[in-house]
Design a protein around this motif. Structure first.
Motif, PDB file in Angstrom:
ATOM      1  N   TRP A   1       0.815  -1.216   0.000  1.00 55.64           N
ATOM      2  CA  TRP A   1       0.000   0.000   0.000  1.00 55.64           C
ATOM      3  C   TRP A   1       0.851   1.270   0.000  1.00 55.64           C
ATOM      4  O   TRP A   1       0.311   2.374   0.065  1.00 55.64           O
ATOM      5  CB  TRP A   1      -0.935   0.000   1.207  1.00 55.64           C
ATOM      6  CG  TRP A   1      -1.839  -1.187   1.214  1.00 55.64           C
ATOM      7  CD1 TRP A   1      -1.709  -2.319   1.968  1.00 55.64           C
ATOM      8  CD2 TRP A   1      -2.984  -1.389   0.379  1.00 55.64           C
ATOM      9  NE1 TRP A   1      -2.711  -3.202   1.674  1.00 55.64           N
ATOM     10  CE2 TRP A   1      -3.508  -2.657   0.707  1.00 55.64           C
ATOM     11  CE3 TRP A   1      -3.623  -0.614  -0.587  1.00 55.64           C
ATOM     12  CZ2 TRP A   1      -4.643  -3.175   0.076  1.00 55.64           C
ATOM     13  CZ3 TRP A   1      -4.757  -1.129  -1.217  1.00 55.64           C
ATOM     14  CH2 TRP A   1      -5.251  -2.394  -0.873  1.00 55.64           C
ATOM     15  N   ILE A   2       2.163   1.126  -0.084  1.00 55.82           N
ATOM     16  CA  ILE A   2       3.042   2.301  -0.119  1.00 55.82           C
ATOM     17  C   ILE A   2       2.956   2.967  -1.491  1.00 55.82           C
ATOM     18  O   ILE A   2       2.992   2.292  -2.523  1.00 55.82           O
ATOM     19  CB  ILE A   2       4.502   1.906   0.167  1.00 55.82           C
ATOM     20  CG1 ILE A   2       4.627   1.257   1.546  1.00 55.82           C
ATOM     21  CG2 ILE A   2       5.415   3.126   0.089  1.00 55.82           C
ATOM     22  CD1 ILE A   2       6.006   0.671   1.818  1.00 55.82           C
TER      23      ILE A   2
ATOM     24  N   THR B   1      -2.612   7.697   8.334  1.00 58.73           N
ATOM     25  CA  THR B   1      -1.622   7.806   7.259  1.00 58.73           C
ATOM     26  C   THR B   1      -0.281   8.285   7.797  1.00 58.73           C
ATOM     27  O   THR B   1      -0.218   9.193   8.622  1.00 58.73           O
ATOM     28  CB  THR B   1      -2.108   8.785   6.174  1.00 58.73           C
ATOM     29  OG1 THR B   1      -3.325   8.297   5.606  1.00 58.73           O
ATOM     30  CG2 THR B   1      -1.069   8.934   5.064  1.00 58.73           C
TER      31      THR B   1
ATOM     32  N   VAL C   1       1.763   5.934   3.346  1.00 56.77           N
ATOM     33  CA  VAL C   1       1.039   4.667   3.454  1.00 56.77           C
ATOM     34  C   VAL C   1      -0.067   4.852   4.488  1.00 56.77           C
ATOM     35  O   VAL C   1       0.067   5.646   5.432  1.00 56.77           O
ATOM     36  CB  VAL C   1       1.990   3.520   3.874  1.00 56.77           C
ATOM     37  CG1 VAL C   1       2.471   3.694   5.311  1.00 56.77           C
ATOM     38  CG2 VAL C   1       1.345   2.162   3.682  1.00 56.77           C
TER      39      VAL C   1
END
Length: 279
Positions: A152-153, A181, A174
Motif C-alpha cells: 500500500w506504499i 496515514t 502509506v
C-alpha cells in the motif's frame, strides 16, 4: 347432500377456531423482551496485540427469558479511527428467540503509533545502477494492527536521478485500514562506485526514535568489510550525526570507512524522531 355440506362447514369453522386459539396462545407465549448488553466502562483500553478475551472485558448481557447471555456476545468489526488510536467497536447478542441486542463502545489502543516505514538496506545506490523499482523493493511499512503494508506504499514525489551522483529525496506515504496515514521524505544517495568498495553493514536502514530518547548511531554498525574481503573493526568507521532527539523530524547519519589499501566506503541511515519509542 345438505347434511354433508353442513358437516363440512361446521368442521371448517371449528378448524378456524382452533387455529385462532392456537395462534393466540402462541402470540401470548412468545418472548417479546429483547436482551440487553451493558458495559462497566465507556472506553475499553487494550494493547495493539489484544486477545478476544480482552475485547470482552467489562461486558455483560441479560435476557428476561434466557438469563445470562454474556458468553454469547459477539464482537463486530472496528470502525475507522475517530481519534489517533481510538475507534468504535459494536457488540451483538441474540436470545433464543433470535432477538438481537447491540452495544457500541470506544476502544483505545494504549500502545498505538502510526504505521512505520522499514528498509531492508539503506537507500544508497551506485551511480547508474539504482532504480525506482529497486528503491521500492527495499522499502516496507509495518503497522501494529494490520501488519505489513508494503503493498500500500505510494511514492508521492521524488527528485532522484539514479544516473548522477547526488543527494536526493523520495517522498512516500502509506495508510492502514483504520484511516491513519504516515508520510516521510526519505533521503536517497547516489554515489560513485569508488565510494562503495568498503562495505559498511548497518543493523537497520531506518530507525524511529522517541522524542527525548538517547540515540547512539555507532550502535547500529553491524559489520565492516574491506575491499579485499578482510573484516574490519567497527572502530574503523567514522560517524557524522546531526540527529536532535529533542526535535521531531527526519535526520541522517553518515558512516564512512577506509581500508589499508586506501579504499573507501560510505552509507547513510535515516533516523525519524517522533513521539513514539524506538523500534
Amino acid at each position: 347432500m345438505r347434511i354433508v355440506r353442513s358437516i363440512l362447514i361446521a368442521v371448517s369453522i371449528l378448524s378456524l377456531g382452533l387455529f385462532g386459539i392456537s395462534e393466540l396462545v402462541r402470540i401470548n407465549g412468545r418472548d417479546t423482551e429483547a436482551p440487553v448488553i451493558t458495559s462497566d466502562r465507556e472506553v475499553l483500553e487494550i494493547p495493539c496485540g489484544y486477545t478476544q478475551e480482552q475485547l470482552m472485558e467489562g461486558l455483560s448481557a441479560e435476557d428476561g427469558t434466557d438469563g445470562d447471555l454474556t458468553p454469547e456476545i459477539i464482537a463486530g468489526s472496528f470502525s475507522r479511527f475517530i481519534d489517533t488510536g481510538v475507534c468504535n467497536l459494536t457488540y451483538v447478542v441474540f436470545d433464543s428467540s433470535d432477538q438481537p441486542a447491540s452495544l457500541t463502545r470506544k476502544v483505545k489502543f494504549t500502545d498505538y503509533h502510526p504505521p512505520r516505514f522499514t528498509l531492508t538496506e539503506p537507500l544508497v545506490f551506485s551511480e547508474q545502477e539504482g532504480s525506482y523499482t529497486e528503491a521500492m523493493e527495499r522499502l516496507g511499512a509495518q503497522d501494529q494492527l494490520d501488519g505489513s503494508l508494503k503493498e500500500w506504499i505510494t511514492q508521492t514525489d521524488t527528485d532522484v536521478n539514479y544516473q548522477r551522483v547526488g543527494a536526493y529525496t523520495m517522498s512516500v506515504e502509506v495508510s492502514n485500514s483504520f484511516g491513519d496515514t504516515s508520510s516521510a521524505a526519505l533521503p536517497v544517495h547516489v554515489v560513485s562506485a569508488e565510494n562503495r568498495r568498503v562495505d559498511i553493514a548497518l543493523a537497520s536502514g531506518i530507525v524511529y526514535v522517541g522524542a527525548g530518547e538517547s540515540f547512539d548511531p555507532a550502535a547500529y554498525i553491524s559489520g565492516v568489510t574491506a575491499a579485499d574481503g578482510t573484516v574490519l573493526d567497527a572502530s574503523a568507521v567514522t560517524v557524522e550525526s546531526a540527529v536532535d532527539t529533542n526535535t521531531p523530524g527526519c535526520y541522517e547519519v553518515h558512516y564512512q570507512a577506509f581500508d589499508a589499501g586506501g579504499n573507501t566506503g560510505e552509507t547513510w541511515m535515516t533516523v525519524i524522531v517522533g513521539e513514539g519509542g524506538t523500534e
